[in-house]
Scaffold this motif. Sequence first.
Motif, short mmCIF file in Angstrom:
data_model
loop_
_atom_site.label_atom_id
_atom_site.label_comp_id
_atom_site.label_asym_id
_atom_site.label_seq_id
_atom_site.Cartn_x
_atom_site.Cartn_y
_atom_site.Cartn_z
N GLU A 163 -6.87 14.69 -6.41
CA GLU A 163 -6.61 15.70 -6.98
C GLU A 163 -5.33 15.92 -7.14
O GLU A 163 -4.78 16.54 -8.23
CB GLU A 163 -7.28 16.99 -6.33
N ARG A 164 -4.32 15.58 -6.14
CA ARG A 164 -3.11 15.71 -6.24
C ARG A 164 -2.14 14.52 -6.77
O ARG A 164 -1.06 14.73 -7.11
CB ARG A 164 -2.48 15.91 -4.63
N LEU A 165 -2.81 13.46 -6.73
CA LEU A 165 -2.13 12.33 -7.54
C LEU A 165 -1.64 12.71 -8.98
O LEU A 165 -2.59 13.34 -9.55
CB LEU A 165 -3.05 11.09 -7.46
N PRO A 166 -0.74 12.11 -9.61
CA PRO A 166 -0.45 12.30 -10.99
C PRO A 166 -1.22 11.39 -11.84
O PRO A 166 -1.81 11.02 -11.55
CB PRO A 166 1.21 11.70 -11.00
N GLY A 167 -1.41 12.00 -13.06
CA GLY A 167 -2.29 11.49 -13.98
C GLY A 167 -1.73 10.13 -14.45
O GLY A 167 -0.64 9.72 -14.07
N PHE A 179 0.98 -1.23 0.25
CA PHE A 179 0.16 0.08 -0.11
C PHE A 179 0.92 1.39 0.10
O PHE A 179 2.01 1.46 0.47
CB PHE A 179 -1.14 0.16 1.16
N ASN A 180 0.25 2.45 -0.59
CA ASN A 180 1.04 3.53 -0.62
C ASN A 180 0.55 4.44 0.50
O ASN A 180 1.41 5.53 0.86
CB ASN A 180 0.76 4.32 -2.10
N LEU A 181 -0.44 4.15 1.02
CA LEU A 181 -0.97 5.26 1.94
C LEU A 181 -2.02 4.43 2.84
O LEU A 181 -2.63 3.32 2.36
CB LEU A 181 -1.86 6.42 1.37
N GLU A 195 -10.25 15.21 2.57
CA GLU A 195 -9.06 14.69 2.56
C GLU A 195 -8.79 13.76 1.33
O GLU A 195 -7.96 13.70 0.51
CB GLU A 195 -8.47 14.01 3.92
N LEU A 196 -9.60 12.90 1.05
CA LEU A 196 -10.01 11.94 -0.09
C LEU A 196 -9.96 12.71 -1.19
O LEU A 196 -9.18 12.37 -2.15
CB LEU A 196 -11.03 10.94 0.06
N GLU A 197 -10.56 13.82 -1.23
CA GLU A 197 -10.93 14.66 -2.52
C GLU A 197 -9.65 15.21 -3.15
O GLU A 197 -9.02 15.15 -4.00
CB GLU A 197 -11.85 15.36 -2.37
N GLN A 198 -8.78 15.67 -1.78
CA GLN A 198 -7.50 16.50 -2.06
C GLN A 198 -6.56 15.45 -2.45
O GLN A 198 -5.80 15.56 -3.49
CB GLN A 198 -7.26 17.29 -0.82
N LEU A 199 -6.65 14.44 -2.01
CA LEU A 199 -5.71 13.28 -2.48
C LEU A 199 -5.74 12.77 -3.95
O LEU A 199 -4.70 12.70 -4.42
CB LEU A 199 -5.83 11.77 -1.58
#
Length: 636
Positions: A632-636, A614-616, A626-630
Motif C-alpha cells: 500500500e505504501r509503495l509509489p504507483g 534487492f530493495n528489501l 506487514e506485506l499488505e502495508q508495504l
Amino acid sequence: MSHRESILLNINDNEANRYAVTRMLRAAGFQVLEGGTGAEALRLSLESRPDLVILDVKLPDLNGIEVCRRLKADPRTAGMAVLHLSANYIRTENKVEGLESGADGYLTQPVDSAELLATVRSLLRMRRAEEDARAAALQWKTTFDSLGDGVCLLDPRGRVMRANRAFVALLGLPEGQVLGHPFDALMRAAADSEAELPPSCGGLLTCREETEACLGTRWFRVAANPVEGEEGTVVGAVRVLTDITPRRELEDALRQRAADLAEADRRKDEFLAMLAHELRNPLAAIVNALHLAEATQLEGAESKAMRVMVRQSQHMARMVDDLLDVSRFNRGHIELRRAPVDLRQVVHHSVEARRRAFEEKELGLEVALPTASESLWLNGDATRLEQVVSNLLDNARKYTEPGGHVFIGVTVERGAQGREAVLRVRDTGIGMSPELMARVFELFVQAQQQLDRSRGGLGIGLTLVRRLVQLHGGEVSVHSEGEGRGSEFVVRLPLGAEQVVAAPEPEVRTANPEEPSSRRVLLVEDNEDTREVLRELLEMWGHEVQVAEDGFKGVALFPSLRPHVALVDLGLPGMDGFQVARKIRESEGGGDVFLVALTGYSGEHRTQATEAGFNLHMVKPVKPDELEQLLERLPG
C-alpha cells in the motif's frame, strides 16, 4: 663406608727379616700372613685377598718384580697394594723398576719400624680411598644406567664421554659408536629429518634450555645443562632425553578431538540454520493460510480452534527465530542495526503483543514506565531490544502458575558509565535454586520440567537475552529467593543524552493517496503451498499476480508482466534468488521494479541481497499485515 680389618701378606725368603717385619706389624695391630716364595705370594693373594702385600724383591723362584706385575695384571688382585722391601736391590734404578712394575711403595732393609708402619698405613689409606671411589663409581654407574631417561655427559668439545644404557638404546648404536662422538652429529643421524632436530644451543655448552626432538617414531624432550668446575668454569655439559611420545600422542589426540568438536559444532550450527530455513517454508504457508482464512470468515465467526492455530503458529515462528539466532550467534553472524530507539515504545509493543496470552493464563500483568518527560532513548536495534523484552516476558509467563502476577518496569539510574535504563521483569512463579541461577543464561538450560513438558521451550531464550544485551553494551542478572518464591531479571542498558531524539523516517516512501492501490506483482517461490497461499492473499488485496516456481520462469515472465513489485525467494532451485535479481536489474525496465527478497535464513543474506539489487529483505514467515502495508505504501 665401613671396612673389614686389614689383612697383610708378608713375603720374604729370609726368615729373620720376615720374622722381624711380621713382629712389627702384629705389634701395631695388623693381621699378618706369611710366605717365602713368589708362588706362595700369588697363591695366598688369591686365597686370602690381602689389602697389602709386603713383597721382597729377591725370591728363590720368581723375583718380586715379576710377582708384582702378575698381581697387578690379574683383575682379581689388581686392587691390592704392593710394598717392595729389599736388602740387596737398593739403588735408585732398582726402586724405579719396582715402582714401574706396579708397586705402590719401595723400602730398603733394614727398615725403621716407624717408617714401615707409616708407609703401610699410608698405602692402606690409599687402597681404602680407591675402594670407596670404585664403590661410588659403581653406585653412580648403576644409578646412571637404571635411569629411564637417556643421559649423556659431554666434554668441552661437545663429544659424548659417558652415556647410560637408555641413551645408547634410543640411538640404536653400539656404545663404541656413541662414546667420543659429537652429540649434535649423533642426534642428526638418529632424527628422521633436519626439521625435527632440536636446537644445538649454538654450540654453547653453557646454555640451559629444553627443546623437543623426534628420533625415529618417538618424541623426546631434550634438556641441556652445563657442568661447572672450579671457579664457575664450564667443563662440559649434560643432555637428558625424556620420552614424551605418550604426551605428544595425547596432545595430538586432544587437538584432533578439539578439531572434530569444532567441526561437529560447525555442522550443528549449519544444521540449525538449515532446520530453521526448512521450518520457515511450511510455517510461511500455515501463517498465511490462517490469515487468509481469518480474512474470509464472517465477522464474529472466528472459532476457538482458529485462534489456537494462529497463536501456536506464531509461537512456533518465534522458536524458529530463536533457534536460528543461536546458530548465528555461534558463527558470529549477528550484527545490530543501530538507530535511536525509545525503550518506552519497545516495552509497550512487547507488552501489548503478549497481553492477551497473559489474560488467557489468568496472570496479572503490571507495567511501570517513567513519565514521558524522562528520556529513555538509546542507540540500539529496536527489533533486538524488543526480542529481549519479549523473551523475558515469555519466560515469566511460562514459569508462573495461573493466578500469579508478573511485573515489568523501567527506571533510570546513574551507573559507572553514566545514565542507564534498568529494566526489571519480576514474577511470582516457581523460582530458582542457586545452582540453576548460576547456569540459567547458558544454552539449553531450563528449570526442571514434567514429563509432558507442559511449559515447552528450547532453553535458548535467556541465552539470547544475555548476548543481545551484551551487544548493546549492557548486562543482565537474575535473582530468586529460592524455589517457589519467584524470580527477577534485571537488564541494565546505557542511555543516550537527556534529550528527545527524533526517530528516523521509514525507508519505504509513502504512496500518494490518489494513486491506485492495485499493483502488478511477480511472485517467484518454489514451495507450492507458500506460493499458492501468497497468491490468494495478494489477489484478495486486489493485486494482479503472476507466479513462477523457479528462477528461470521468473526471469522469463518479467518482460511481459513489467511488475511494480517482485517477491523472490532466495533459495530457488537452479537459479537462486540473487541471480534472479541480477537478471531482472539487467533487463529493460528492471531498474523500476521494487525487489523484495524472501528467505528462511533470517538476516544472514541481507548484505548479499542488497548487493544483488534487492530493495528489501523479508524473513519467512512474512507477516501478512506487514506485506499488505508495504504494497500500500509503495509509489504507483
